[in-house]
Design a protein around this motif. Sequence first.
Motif, PDB file in Angstrom:
ATOM      1  N   LEU A   1      -7.058   3.904   5.651  1.00  0.00           N
ATOM      2  CA  LEU A   1      -7.660   2.737   6.283  1.00  0.00           C
ATOM      3  C   LEU A   1      -8.241   3.115   7.637  1.00  0.00           C
ATOM      4  N   PRO A   2      -9.383   2.520   8.022  1.00  0.00           N
ATOM      5  CA  PRO A   2      -9.938   2.816   9.351  1.00  0.00           C
ATOM      6  C   PRO A   2      -9.046   2.218  10.428  1.00  0.00           C
TER       7      PRO A   2
ATOM      8  N   LEU B   1       0.831  -1.194   0.000  1.00  0.00           N
ATOM      9  CA  LEU B   1       0.000   0.000   0.000  1.00  0.00           C
ATOM     10  C   LEU B   1       0.870   1.250   0.000  1.00  0.00           C
ATOM     11  N   THR B   2       0.360   2.292  -0.618  1.00  0.00           N
ATOM     12  CA  THR B   2       1.059   3.573  -0.549  1.00  0.00           C
ATOM     13  C   THR B   2       0.741   4.210   0.800  1.00  0.00           C
TER      14      THR B   2
END
Length: 190
Positions: free
Chosen positions: A154-155, A146-147
């Motif tokens: 993201l939660p 992921l960047t």
Amino acid sequence: MRSLLASLPLLALLGGCSYLPTWAKLPSVTGDKVLGFVTPYRVEVVQGNVLTKEMVARVKPGMPRAQVRDLLGSPLLTDVFHESRWDYPFTIRRQGAPEQHRLVIAEFDGDKLKTLTVPDDLPTENEFVASINTFKPDGKQPKLALTDAERSALPPPKKSAEAAPTAAAEGPAPGRTYPPLDAAPAKTGS
């Protein structure tokens, strides 16, 4: 006499097969094709150490032999008469892909790396994977991480109101008892 007469037509047929016009002769094995259109399966042959630009970039002159072995792997060729030289050859033959041949040479002065001879066509990891990929999918590389922006979107993980009890706090499962490990086995009466 009968068997001789019966075998004459068979001999004539066999003798006629040796003389076929050039247009009637079937093509033989040429290159990668048999009979001109059938491609037989060829076994994939991979020999040696796969080295990429990223792997070789981590190796610096002055490193000890053990560290070079950790970074590049064990050399395929070491010679008793030339203990100061390690050869890392690599060859791959795959059906549907061109053959690849490379040779990386590490030379040592005592226990320290003196020089590392690297070929000009040494690929990066992505180039190597693309060169051996004979399936040729859509060409998109899978996303591996992921960047930072995606990670921050993201939660946060949810925290439960009750902390989960640990197995050590609860003790043994109900109904189970175990004897102490240092106790001597019970003697049976005799």
